[in-house]
Write a protein that holds these residues in place. Structure first.
Motif, mmCIF file in Angstrom:
data_model
loop_
_atom_site.group_PDB
_atom_site.id
_atom_site.type_symbol
_atom_site.label_atom_id
_atom_site.label_comp_id
_atom_site.label_asym_id
_atom_site.label_seq_id
_atom_site.Cartn_x
_atom_site.Cartn_y
_atom_site.Cartn_z
ATOM 1 N N THR A 1 93.076 27.083 93.103
ATOM 2 C CA THR A 1 91.429 27.149 93.090
ATOM 3 C C THR A 1 91.462 26.044 94.305
ATOM 4 O O THR A 1 90.388 26.060 94.783
ATOM 5 N N ASN B 1 88.420 26.776 96.630
ATOM 6 C CA ASN B 1 87.411 25.365 97.264
ATOM 7 C C ASN B 1 86.962 25.450 98.462
ATOM 8 O O ASN B 1 86.361 25.017 98.390
ATOM 9 N N ASN C 1 82.480 28.698 94.875
ATOM 10 C CA ASN C 1 82.439 27.569 93.037
ATOM 11 C C ASN C 1 83.228 27.737 91.912
ATOM 12 O O ASN C 1 83.756 29.172 92.069
ATOM 13 N N ASN C 2 83.078 26.871 91.274
ATOM 14 C CA ASN C 2 83.902 27.359 89.709
ATOM 15 C C ASN C 2 84.258 28.671 89.508
ATOM 16 O O ASN C 2 85.197 29.193 88.576
ATOM 17 N N LEU D 1 86.906 31.251 88.618
ATOM 18 C CA LEU D 1 87.395 31.927 87.235
ATOM 19 C C LEU D 1 87.368 33.604 87.385
ATOM 20 O O LEU D 1 87.666 33.857 86.628
ATOM 21 N N SER E 1 87.087 27.264 79.518
ATOM 22 C CA SER E 1 86.795 27.100 80.796
ATOM 23 C C SER E 1 85.583 26.537 81.000
ATOM 24 O O SER E 1 85.417 25.515 82.016
ATOM 25 N N THR F 1 85.662 22.650 82.622
ATOM 26 C CA THR F 1 84.462 22.702 83.386
ATOM 27 C C THR F 1 83.666 21.710 83.576
ATOM 28 O O THR F 1 83.061 20.553 84.863
#
Length: 315
Positions: A23, A27, A32-33, A37, A82, A86
């Motif tokens: 991650t 990042n 972005n998250n 994912l 998830s 977040t």
């Protein structure tokens, strides 16, 4: 098998602890998250689908009456975990959010006791408290609180500043609850005869579909295009280590143990994350963090020991 199986949830926790390594790199690239994912879940879904089609296509079959299990596990469990986690990280410090997530064994044991009539023993309760205490120490939240209170001279606390908000606490606990739901739905599916591969595939496929509208596909394509071989291998390793393998072996382990015990054994995650941070990012643990890792390992060892049963003699 029952003697070896206790290693599976622990190994899954270690793999989940390595998720931060991937991650951080993604990042740093600017993903972005949701996109990070999605890369994890999409690749994992494709790998599992291909494996099922090549080895045993019947693994993809689900009885119509059991669809609610997979919808619940994929949406409420996997996706809910998830999403809420977040949001908790956005509202709280990462350390505090991690501590809240570590409360999931409490929900697992309570739900398992009600739904599966699994005994809530004193040993489970003690190991749960021990593992959770270790998670708190590993997170660094205590050092943050001590430094901010002025009891010790200033400096940067290992866990960062502690931010508390009602929304953050709520979403952190919801993330833990969804983590517990994942275990419960998984146990239900296993009890109905579904393979760990089948369960993991459908849970991940649902998350992949739900994340698709939120994913920056151009950014994902640009990342792979800059170095197709090395970056492709990196994304493959990310999916295998952070999703496919830990979910499959964690799900498989619940064939031979109850959900509550598996959840505590998987609490090796924060200790593993601390070790990876030290080795790869020069994040030096404090004395309390090392003590926390020792407590977590202690809980794992104690929980893996077989229960002693008293033998009664007649006459």
């Amino acid at each position: 098998m029952k003697k070896i199986i206790i290693l599976f949830p622990t190994l899954a926790g270690i793999m989940w602890g390595a998720t931060g390594v991937f991650t951080r790199i993604l990042n740093a690239y600017g993903m972005n998250n949701a996109t990070i994912l999605e890369t994890r879940m999409l690749i994992g879904t494709v790998i599992l689908a291909a494996g099922c089609l090549l080895v045993n296509p019947s693994l993809l079959k689900i009885r119509r009456k059991d669809w609610w299990i997979f919808l619940g596990g994929g949406i409420l469990g996997n996706f809910g975990l998830s999403y809420f986690y977040t949001e908790a990280i956005n509202q709280l410090s990462m350390a505090f959010a991690a501590v809240l997530l570590c409360t999931f064994p409490v929900f697992v044991m309570l739900l398992s006791a009600v739904l599966f009539h699994e005994p809530f023993t004193g040993k489970k309760a003690g190991c749960m408290v021990l593992a959770f205490t270790g998670c708190v120490l590993v997170s660094g939240i205590l050092e943050s609180g001590i430094l901010e209170s002025g009891l010790l001279p200033g400096g940067n606390s290992p866990g960062g500043s502690v931010r508390i908000s009602a929304l953050g606490v709520l979403t952190g606990l919801l993330a833990a609850f969804c983590y517990a739901l994942y275990s419960i739905f998984t146990k239900t599916a296993r009890n109905r005869g579904y393979s760990s591969i089948t369960i993991t595939f459908y849970f991940m496929a649902l998350v992949t579909l739900l994340l698709a509208p939120m994913t920056d596909w151009k950014q994902m394509g640009a990342y792979v295009a800059q170095a197709p071989v090395s970056d492709g291998i990196f994304l493959l390793a990310h999916s295998l280590c952070a999703a496919v393998l830990p979910y499959v072996i964690y799900t498989f382990a619940m064939t031979y143990m109850d959900a509550g015990k598996a959840s505590i054994l998987a609490s090796s995650e924060p200790a593993a994350a601390m070790v990876f941070g030290f080795l790869l990012f020069d994040e030096r643990p404090t004395v309390l963090m090392v003590c926390g890792m020792a407590l977590t390992i202690c809980a794992i060892v104690l929980l893996s020991c077989p229960e002693k049963h008293r033998k009664t003699e007649n006459g």
